[in-house]
Design a protein around this motif. Structure first.
Motif, mmCIF file in Angstrom:
data_model
loop_
_atom_site.group_PDB
_atom_site.id
_atom_site.type_symbol
_atom_site.label_atom_id
_atom_site.label_comp_id
_atom_site.label_asym_id
_atom_site.label_seq_id
_atom_site.Cartn_x
_atom_site.Cartn_y
_atom_site.Cartn_z
ATOM 1 N N GLN A 1 -10.559 -1.735 7.010
ATOM 2 C CA GLN A 1 -12.100 -2.448 6.803
ATOM 3 C C GLN A 1 -12.131 -4.473 6.616
ATOM 4 O O GLN A 1 -12.916 -4.906 7.902
ATOM 5 N N ASP A 19 -7.415 1.071 3.053
ATOM 6 C CA ASP A 19 -8.938 1.075 3.763
ATOM 7 C C ASP A 19 -8.931 -0.604 3.157
ATOM 8 O O ASP A 19 -9.310 -0.475 3.970
ATOM 9 N N ILE A 20 -9.031 -0.629 2.708
ATOM 10 C CA ILE A 20 -9.516 -2.110 2.151
ATOM 11 C C ILE A 20 -8.648 -3.171 3.537
ATOM 12 O O ILE A 20 -9.535 -4.256 3.793
ATOM 13 N N TYR A 21 -7.724 -2.921 3.647
ATOM 14 C CA TYR A 21 -6.830 -3.676 4.964
ATOM 15 C C TYR A 21 -7.632 -3.126 5.859
ATOM 16 O O TYR A 21 -7.954 -3.930 6.736
ATOM 17 N N TYR A 45 0.818 -1.512 0.055
ATOM 18 C CA TYR A 45 0.134 -0.348 0.011
ATOM 19 C C TYR A 45 0.517 1.341 -0.181
ATOM 20 O O TYR A 45 1.931 0.864 -0.200
ATOM 21 N N ASP A 65 -2.228 6.995 -0.189
ATOM 22 C CA ASP A 65 -3.077 6.749 -1.090
ATOM 23 C C ASP A 65 -4.408 6.101 -0.195
ATOM 24 O O ASP A 65 -3.887 4.461 0.285
ATOM 25 N N THR A 66 -5.436 6.690 0.513
ATOM 26 C CA THR A 66 -6.096 6.605 1.661
ATOM 27 C C THR A 66 -6.418 4.680 0.773
ATOM 28 O O THR A 66 -7.156 4.082 1.799
ATOM 29 N N GLU A 67 -7.013 4.935 0.059
ATOM 30 C CA GLU A 67 -8.037 3.472 -0.460
ATOM 31 C C GLU A 67 -6.597 2.146 -0.920
ATOM 32 O O GLU A 67 -7.920 1.440 -1.009
ATOM 33 N N SER A 68 -5.927 2.582 -0.786
ATOM 34 C CA SER A 68 -5.189 1.551 -0.758
ATOM 35 C C SER A 68 -5.063 0.621 0.210
ATOM 36 O O SER A 68 -4.667 -0.276 0.700
ATOM 37 N N THR A 102 -7.301 3.113 11.472
ATOM 38 C CA THR A 102 -6.715 2.266 10.816
ATOM 39 C C THR A 102 -4.852 1.398 10.406
ATOM 40 O O THR A 102 -4.635 1.385 9.908
ATOM 41 N N GLN A 121 -1.811 4.419 7.770
ATOM 42 C CA GLN A 121 -2.244 5.325 7.579
ATOM 43 C C GLN A 121 -0.348 6.715 8.344
ATOM 44 O O GLN A 121 -0.016 6.938 7.237
#
Length: 248
Positions: A55, A51-53, A42, A46-49, A115, A119
């Protein structure tokens, strides 16, 4: 004759425990999140990179919320097996389970940092042992524990390498990375409805950025052996971490 044979065989089966268990002496290990091909990759910008982890960890830990654990499971004395024997042919079911509260994971619980450190470039990885009915993973009151370090890997025909300089300092939750004895033995999904599998979280505090870091975690126990002849990966798990953090 075939129907009669099948009928007799079915009479020997136990609804709560396998009649025959051909299993490895040491169980396998798994991580969460695990990504594709056991890679966690990640970008901190890049928050999206990541966020999946985060979540994935949120979903996985939902059943470990303190409120649910207090409601469904017992507060057990640590460092002792939670033995729940049957009385002859009388089943002691459903069997009770010990609380594993999400807050036990402290910095890796997602309670104070949603996070899980991703992050900040200090990611948390959860580790669990595969469930084995009846397994007693320690003796003399000594709980098994997890240690992680750089994995040795081959880079050429005769050349080996490990990323020991890049892995940095690690923190474990619960303290010392233990799977406390009170969560064992496991009696099976049908007999132990609310069983909460114990977890260990490892937090990478200052792992090197912008490079691949190959990690191996293993179980340490006075009854379980790692890397046996039948399965060299028993009692251990390997994965790759790469944290990209642009300078600008």
């Amino acid at each position: 004759m075939f129907v009669l044979t099948m009928y007799v065989m079915l009479l020997t089966l136990d609804d709560y425990k396998p009649t025959y268990q051909d299993r490895l002496v040491t169980p396998g290990m798994m991580i969460r999140p695990r990504g594709e091909a056991m890679e966690i990759l990640y970008n901190t910008k890049d928050t999206e990179s990541f966020d999946i982890y985060a979540q994935t960890l949120n979903n996985f830990l939902e059943s470990y919320n303190n409120s649910l654990q207090v409601q469904n499971n017992d507060e057990c004395p640590p460092d002792n097996y939670f033995i729940q024997e049957d009385s002859g042919e009388v089943r002691n079911n459903p069997k009770r389970s010990c609380q594993f509260n999400r807050s036990t994971l402290e910095e890796c619980s997602g309670i104070t940092d949603r996070t899980y450190g991703y992050q900040k470039g200090q990611p948390c990885v959860l580790i669990k042992l595969n469930r084995v009915i009846g397994m007693l993973p320690g003796k003399d009151g000594q709980s098994p524990y997890v240690t992680c370090g750089a994995k040795r890997y081959k880079v050429g025909q005769d050349e080996w390498k490990e990323d020991s300089d890049a892995i940095g300092e690690l923190a474990y939750y619960p303290p010392n990375g233990t799977f406390n004895l009170m969560y064992f033995p496991y009696y099976g999904k049908k007999a132990q409805l609310n069983y909460s599998q114990p977890l260990v979280a490892v937090k990478f505090l200052n792992i090197s950025l912008n490079t691949d870091v190959n990690v191996e975690c293993k179980i340490n126990s006075n009854t379980l052996k790692t890397g046996g002849e039948r399965d060299k990966f028993a009692g251990r798990v390997s994965f790759k971490l790469r944290i990209t953090s642009p300078k600008n």
